[in-house]
Design an enzyme around this catalytic site. Structure first.
Site, PDB file in Angstrom:
ATOM      1  N   CYS A 137       0.807  -1.225   0.000  1.00  0.00           N
ATOM      2  CA  CYS A 137       0.000   0.000   0.000  1.00  0.00           C
ATOM      3  C   CYS A 137       0.842   1.277   0.000  1.00  0.00           C
ATOM      4  CB  CYS A 137      -0.945   0.013   1.194  1.00  0.00           C
ATOM      5  SG  CYS A 137      -2.161  -1.321   1.161  1.00  0.00           S
ATOM      6  N   HIS A 163      -9.183   3.804  -1.264  1.00  0.00           N
ATOM      7  CA  HIS A 163      -7.770   3.436  -1.131  1.00  0.00           C
ATOM      8  C   HIS A 163      -7.323   2.662  -2.365  1.00  0.00           C
ATOM      9  CE1 HIS A 163      -4.056   1.892   0.263  1.00  0.00           C
ATOM     10  NE2 HIS A 163      -4.480   0.941   1.084  1.00  0.00           N
ATOM     11  N   CYS A 190       0.282   1.943   6.644  1.00  0.00           N
ATOM     12  CA  CYS A 190       0.514   0.522   6.913  1.00  0.00           C
ATOM     13  C   CYS A 190       0.595  -0.223   5.594  1.00  0.00           C
ATOM     14  CB  CYS A 190      -0.586  -0.048   7.795  1.00  0.00           C
ATOM     15  SG  CYS A 190      -2.251   0.088   7.111  1.00  0.00           S
TER      16      CYS A 190
END
Length: 377
Positions: free
Chosen positions: A89, A333, A363
């Site tokens: 990510c 996201h 994260c």
């Protein structure tokens, strides 16, 4: 001494899965930002020494080095190279870190860093659909059958005693802040609308209530607290930042917005997986010589509501400075694009409000996390 400054930061609106951006090839979505950067800054694309692009699911339409494909799709000179990376990510936040390091080292004078993810067209996990990418040696080490971010979110909620009500209240706040930011025009200068397709973030929901969120089923644990409403939305989007040195910016008549002050990466327990931002923030503050109170704005990616909430508890950061424009729970996201999207939001928020220092952290799968401190120029 050479430095690394960001002279422009731009992002697409974020589209919902199957929504307005789902009909656009990820290389074309990326190319849209390359074209926007050139138009906004007036640079000759030939001066860009490299395009470093984050992308998580590098299969299907996102395979074959989407960065280079985007350069060609944008009509930029064939002399401009491109490379695609993944740090889960945090991929496009890592792209900015690599770009900053390269210009400081003198390897390049100007780099376009960013990332993309079209989760509608290349579903999450498609890059590893042919098998478990963790060998038995890793699974046996931790005594698990596999690693799950959702399970990690449940573990975080339990460890920090975060109830479903607390998580849902935070999720509603994310939507409220994102809606207020959109209404106030806070996103206008950072957006590169896709003409006749999408001009603003598609996922924001107005008027939500605890009652409406309370009707959603938990996903990862029958008696758990994590559900679709307090998790990040699956989305499509991209972000891009133009990184150079103060000297090169002056030579080209460009005005630096922020300086990359400190950039770190850290790693933590891969089972709970999502605690890395706490460790990364500690490392970034230690290296920078700054305290948590020196930072005027934080972007802590809202992969799941427990992530920013546990981070805030551990760092004692001012909660009003954390995700002031909402976050991924509200807007989405798009994996490989999120790092650049968050940094774009942070850069413009710092400039608009005269904030000297801002910190971004995310994260990442495997228990990793990036943290970057930016300084207003």
């Amino acid at each position: 001494m050479r430095d690394a400054v960001i002279v422009d930061a731009v992002r697409t609106p974020i589209g919902r899965r199957g929504g307005a951006l789902s009909g656009i090839h990820p290389a074309d979505l990326s190319a849209h930002l390359l074209e926007a950067i050139a138009a906004r800054t007036g640079i000759d694309p030939a001066v860009v020494g490299d395009v470093i692009w984050g992308c998580v699911s590098q299969s299907g339409e996102q395979a074959g080095n989407v960065a280079r494909t985007a350069v060609l799709a944008a009509g930029w000179p064939e002399s401009v190279p491109g490379t695609t990376l993944t740090r889960a990510c945090g991929s496009s936040q890592q792209a900015v870190a690599f770009a900053a390091a390269a210009v400081i080292a003198g390897q390049e004078d100007m780099i376009l860093a960013g990332g993309v993810e079209s989760m509608s067209r290349v579903p999450m996990g498609s890059a590893s659909k042919n098998g478990e990418h963790n060998p038995a040696s890793v699974l046996d080490r931790y005594g698990v059958d596999g690693f799950s971010q959702g399970t990690g979110a449940e573990m975080m909620a339990q460890k920090w005693a975060l109830s479903r009500t607390v998580l849902d209240e935070y999720s509603l706040l994310s939507h409220e802040r994102a809606a207020a930011a959109a209404d106030s025009g806070a996103f206008d200068r950072q957006l590169a609308p896709v003409p006749d397709v999408l001009s603003g973030d598609e996922g924001v929901r107005r008027g939500g209530t605890l009652d409406s969120l309370g009707k959603l089923r938990t996903v990862f644990k029958e008696d758990g607290v994590i559900h679709a409403g307090n998790s990040s939305q699956i989305s499509d989007g991209a972000g891009a930042l133009l990184v150079t040195t103060s000297e090169k910016a002056a030579a080209l008549g460009l005005t630096p917005l922020v300086r990359v002050h400190t950039s770190v990466v850290a790693a933590d327990d891969p089972v709970i997986m999502l605690t890395g931002p706490i460790t990364a923030t500690e490392k970034a503050l230690s290296r920078s010589g700054l305290s948590i109170g020196d930072i005027g704005a934080f972007e802590v990616n809202e992969a799941f509501a427990p992530v920013p909430l546990a981070w805030q508890i551990e760092t004692a950061a001012d909660p009003s400075r954390m995700n002031p424009l909402g976050g991924a729970i509200a807007v989405g996201h798009p994996l490989g694009g999120s790092g650049a999207i968050l940094m774009t939001r942070l850069v413009h928020h710092m400039v608009d409000n005269g904030i000297r220092y801002g910190l971004q952290t995310m994260c990442e799968a495997g228990g990793q996390a990036n943290a970057t401190i930016l300084e207003l120029v």
